[in-house]
Design an enzyme around this catalytic site. Structure first.
Site, PDB file in Angstrom:
ATOM      1  N   THR B 314    -113.257  31.011   3.924  1.00  0.00           N
ATOM      2  CA  THR B 314    -112.520  32.229   4.266  1.00  0.00           C
ATOM      3  C   THR B 314    -111.311  32.375   3.342  1.00  0.00           C
ATOM      4  OG1 THR B 314    -113.172  31.989   6.561  1.00  0.00           O
ATOM      5  CG2 THR B 314    -111.348  33.473   6.119  1.00  0.00           C
ATOM      6  N   TRP B 317    -112.443  33.306  -0.114  1.00  0.00           N
ATOM      7  CA  TRP B 317    -112.932  34.692  -0.149  1.00  0.00           C
ATOM      8  C   TRP B 317    -111.774  35.645  -0.446  1.00  0.00           C
ATOM      9  CZ3 TRP B 317    -111.702  39.144   2.484  1.00  0.00           C
ATOM     10  CH2 TRP B 317    -112.588  40.216   2.356  1.00  0.00           C
ATOM     11  N   HIS B 318    -110.578  35.292   0.067  1.00  0.00           N
ATOM     12  CA  HIS B 318    -109.432  36.190  -0.084  1.00  0.00           C
ATOM     13  C   HIS B 318    -108.896  36.244  -1.495  1.00  0.00           C
ATOM     14  CE1 HIS B 318    -109.382  36.353   4.292  1.00  0.00           C
ATOM     15  NE2 HIS B 318    -108.663  37.435   4.142  1.00  0.00           N
ATOM     16  N   GLY B 319    -109.235  35.269  -2.319  1.00  0.00           N
ATOM     17  CA  GLY B 319    -108.742  35.357  -3.684  1.00  0.00           C
ATOM     18  C   GLY B 319    -109.046  34.109  -4.464  1.00  0.00           C
ATOM     19  N   PHE B 464    -109.391  41.516  -3.329  1.00  0.00           N
ATOM     20  CA  PHE B 464    -110.459  40.630  -2.850  1.00  0.00           C
ATOM     21  C   PHE B 464    -111.842  41.116  -3.242  1.00  0.00           C
ATOM     22  CE2 PHE B 464    -107.028  40.550   0.406  1.00  0.00           C
ATOM     23  CZ  PHE B 464    -106.341  39.588  -0.281  1.00  0.00           C
TER      24      PHE B 464
END
Lengths: 373, 464
Positions: B314, B317-319, B464
């Protein structure tokens, strides 16, 4: 059933706004300049300039649309008042004080940078053999800090900067800020960062005393006011419901005036240039605004009257009319536009006094002062 | 193109809605696909081809899976590998390269890798994967029509910043969008609320945060905390505002998306927070990662491992930056601890304390989330506890904090369900309907005024 009517109205209104704005954008005449904001508006972006790898066309279109949005002036003003009334004016360039004066936000001044400029000025004093006197105009926010919220007032560091100038070697500071602070007159315009006729006259008195002359009384000038002046802080703030005010003018009596400019043809017999009152910016009414060199002669002055070399920013243009009766010649130099030797000018005109008339912002930040020679 | 832009509001949206409503039912979806591609290409004229390629490939794989039961699993693996490879190539190559370079500096230090991130790739890749995986599991039927499949993936309301709409949730609506006046009006209102959240609250908080994060040493301890809270509100109103606009636009086009936020800042535990924040992402990870890994069915140690894996992913995934992994792990560890010990202790505390504690945890999390540079993160977190800064408040930071206090208070109230609660109560009265309409008009006018004035308008979640 009732609910449906209001829902229908919501949809219809939304659709109307969505359609009316682009339609008005297409139908209204195209503007290139905004008088209210005093700036040129963005030009239509060209697709041919764009590279696919470095795509920023969408940003440019957005800026273009924002600049040419129908009703832009009203919208920008609504936003400015919203910022003001929700207390966020600290984020704006212009603060509105308790009496409605629109004052510039403080400039961040750097002591080292200031000293670089002061050293240059002291050097010019040495080269010309004239003692440089500095007439520094404190910022409106500093002088009127009791009318601003405490947290905003605390951001002005004029006192610190003025102290540094007073302590600097080779230059002498003409005392002015104390009088501005202690006497609660209208030294500044409500809608502009410049001083009023009262402010300029007080500065004139301070300079004359510092230079060892007796200043003339107010009677030596005729005062007039031109209604409808809207200055730079009003246009920058977008607080366009704030009222305009009169531009105050003092004209010296009984002088034989000749004005010449280094970059404008002709010799003029007046210190005031009325053609600028038809423009969005009225301040060039005084001595036609900023020029590299402006020379003011007074044929009625005594033959042994002094000659003044004034290095200045725009504040000097409103100070000069008071000085005219007492000087044979006043040579005004604006180093932002004049890159040649100032000491050569002093010699050419036989200057006997050297004055620097600057706002505190310019003396602390103007790059051209670092190149002074 | 972002929703809170004049280009979107006064060029794209009028053309799209007019065309969509006027065209006959059969042509609507095709037109929506076309306009969604225009929407994407406006900001990504090259990468739109990448997205089209990905859509065509996955649509084809879907057809193959439907036709051949024997190759179903192989095709699923092909699709997952393809999608993740694409995501990895465009999003993580730089991070991977720089990390390897950091470990083995000598032979590699000369070369740098810089690939521009295609907007929204994380969102549309996850949407596509939801379709293929659900198809494999037999949870949905194959979509034979490439236009409908393309419209599902590219649908401009949710294309570039979510919510991550699962195919199963909109499958039926693709054939039968609800275009009643009531539904459209609800959409308009939801869109305007979202626009207001973004333009009036998030951007304003962003201005304060930009000021306070620039020179943490000058803030003082209180200034540093106010700055962190400003960012906490900025990111919430930015992202939930975007989601509201997306859902509102979806409603205007006849689609209902699941809600993506449920007042996360009133959560009373970290577990509760993640049930309320970016719900579509948590759902996706639960559905397609956590449960396939075994979820909580294989004993506690395995469950903890699963949690940590999901939260590391997670975060990532954000960066493409290690601070996001740290941020993900921060939540992974907190959620594990909460499950094992703190949960029981927390329950004994008064609810207000639990909520405030959770808010504080979230705020600190956003601090980790913001600073991609660990030394800057260290400096800012130092300033929160008085290391390296001067006193309680700096001169400039106190002016900024006090000036923005009314907006901060408004933001805090707007982050609670109070407004919705009052609106629901008042909806019973007849006089409220015209009032509601006037409020919408005023809100829209203020938003346009702000958009005409400001250039500061970036959406945080576009990274993202």
């Amino acid at each position: 059933m009732k609910r449906n009517v209001w829902n229908l109205l919501t949809v219809v209104l939304f659709a109307l706004v969505l359609l009316a704005v682009p339609l008005a954008f297409l139908l209204l005449p195209y503007r290139t300049f905004s008088e209210a904001e005093r700036r040129y508006l963005a030009e239509p972006p060209k697709l041919s300039d764009e590279k696919l790898s470095d795509w920023s066309y969408d940003d440019k279109v957005e800026t273009f649309l924002a600049d040419h949005l129908p009703g832009r002036n009203a919208l920008v003003s609504v936003n400015a008042y919203l910022t003001l009334y929700t207390g966020r004016q600290v984020s704006a360039d212009v603060f509105c004080d308790a009496e409605g004066y629109l004052v510039e936000a403080p400039v961040d001044f750097d002591a080292k940078e200031l000293h670089k400029r002061l050293d240059r000025i002291a050097k010019l004093g040495e080269t010309t053999g004239l003692a440089p006197r500095l007439l520094i105009v404190p910022s409106t926010g500093y002088v009127r800090s009791d009318k601003l919220p405490k947290t905003l007032a605390a951001l002005y560091r004029d006192g610190e900067a003025l102290q540094q100038i007073a302590d600097a070697p080779g230059v002498s500071l003409v005392p002015l800020a104390e009088r501005f602070q202690s006497e609660g007159q209208s030294w500044y315009y409500r809608t502009d960062h410049h001083w009023t006729a009262d402010g300029a006259f007080a500065a004139y008195e301070a300079y004359m005393r510092a230079a060892g002359h007796e200043p003339l009384s107010r009677d030596a000038f005729t005062r007039s006011g031109i209604d409808g002046y809207s200055g730079s802080t009003r246009s920058r703030s977008a607080l366009w419901l704030h009222p305009t005010e009169p531009l105050t003018v003092d004209e010296p009596i009984g002088c034989g005036i000749s004005v010449t400019f280094s970059d404008r043809e002709g010799t003029y017999e007046s210190l005031f240039f009325a053609e600028h009152l038809d423009e969005y910016d009225w301040y060039p009414y005084f001595l036609d605004g900023n020029h590299p060199v402006t020379v003011i002669g007074n044929t009625n002055a005594a033959a042994d009257a002094p000659v003044l070399l004034m290095v200045k920013d725009s504040f000097g243009n409103t100070l000069a009319p008071y000085l005219v009766p007492s000087y044979r010649t006043i040579v005004m130099v604006d180093p932002r536009y004049y890159k040649k030797s100032v000491s050569a000018l002093a010699e050419q005109y036989g200057a006997t006094e050297l004055l620097f008339c600057y706002s505190i912002e310019r003396i602390a930040t103007d790059e051209s002062l670092k190149l002074l020679k | 193109m972002v929703f809170s832009s004049l280009t979107f509001l006064f060029a794209f949206l009028p053309v799209t809605l007019t065309g969509y409503y006027l065209l006959p039912k059969k042509a609507k979806i095709g037109f929506l696909l076309l306009m969604s591609l225009v929407f994407y290409a406006w900001g990504e004229p090259l990468y739109v081809l990448l997205m089209i390629g990905s859509i065509v490939a996955n649509w084809g794989i879907g057809l193959g899976m439907d036709k051949s039961a024997r190759h179903k699993k192989a095709l699923l693996i092909l699709s997952v590998v393809l999608n993740l490879a694409l995501l990895f190539a465009f999003k993580y190559t730089g991070l991977f390269w720089n990390t390897v370079k950091g470990l083995f500096p000598a032979p590699l230090s000369e070369r740098t890798v810089s690939i521009r991130l295609p907007i929204g790739i994380s969102f549309f890749t996850f949407q596509i994967m939801s379709y293929v995986i659900d198809l494999y599991r037999g949870k949905t039927k194959v979509q034979k029509n490439p236009i409908k499949f393309g419209a599902y993936v590219t649908m401009f309301p949710q294309l570039i910043a979510g919510p991550i709409v699962r195919y199963v949730d909109v499958e039926a609506q693709l054939d039968n969008p609800d275009l009643s006046i009531d539904s459209i009006a609800d959409g308009v209102r939801q869109f305007l609320v979202g626009l207001g959240k973004k333009v009036l609250l998030a951007n304003t908080m962003g201005v304060l945060w930009a000021q306070l994060s620039a020179a943490p040493a000058d803030n003082g301890v209180l200034g540093a905390w106010v700055g962190l809270f400003a960012y906490t509100f900025q990111i919430y109103f930015d992202f939930s505002g975007y989601s509201d606009m997306a859902c509102g636009l979806g409603r205007m086009l006849g689609f209902r998306f699941e809600k993506n936020f449920d007042y996360p800042y009133i959560a009373d535990s970290v577990t509760d927070f993640w049930r309320r924040w970016h719900i579509s992402l948590s759902t996706w990870f639960r559905e397609y990662v956590y449960i396939p890994l075994g979820g909580n069915r294989k004993g506690l140690p395995r469950q903890i491992l699963n949690l940590l894996i999901v939260w590391a992913l997670t975060g990532l995934w954000h960066g493409a930056s290690w601070n996001f992994v740290v941020w993900g792990m921060y939540y992974g560890v907190l959620l594990t601890l909460e499950k094992l010990f703190f949960g029981r202790v927390l329950k004994k505390l008064p609810k207000v304390v639990r909520c405030l504690l959770t808010f504080l945890i979230a705020s600190i999390g956003w601090g980790i989330f913001y600073f991609t540079d660990f030394s800057a993160l260290g400096v800012y977190f130092g300033s929160l506890v008085g290391i390296g800064n001067r006193g309680l408040f700096g001169a400039a930071s106190s002016a900024w904090c006090l000036g923005f206090l009314p907006t901060l208070v408004l933001a805090a109230v707007a982050a609670t369900p109070l407004g919705t609660f009052i609106a629901k109560k008042l909806a019973r009265y007849r006089w409220f309907r015209p009032v509601q309409l006037v409020l919408c008009v005023v809100l829209f006018a203020l938003c346009i005024a702000s958009l005409a004035s400001q250039s500061y308008n970036p959406f945080i979640y576009f990274r993202f």
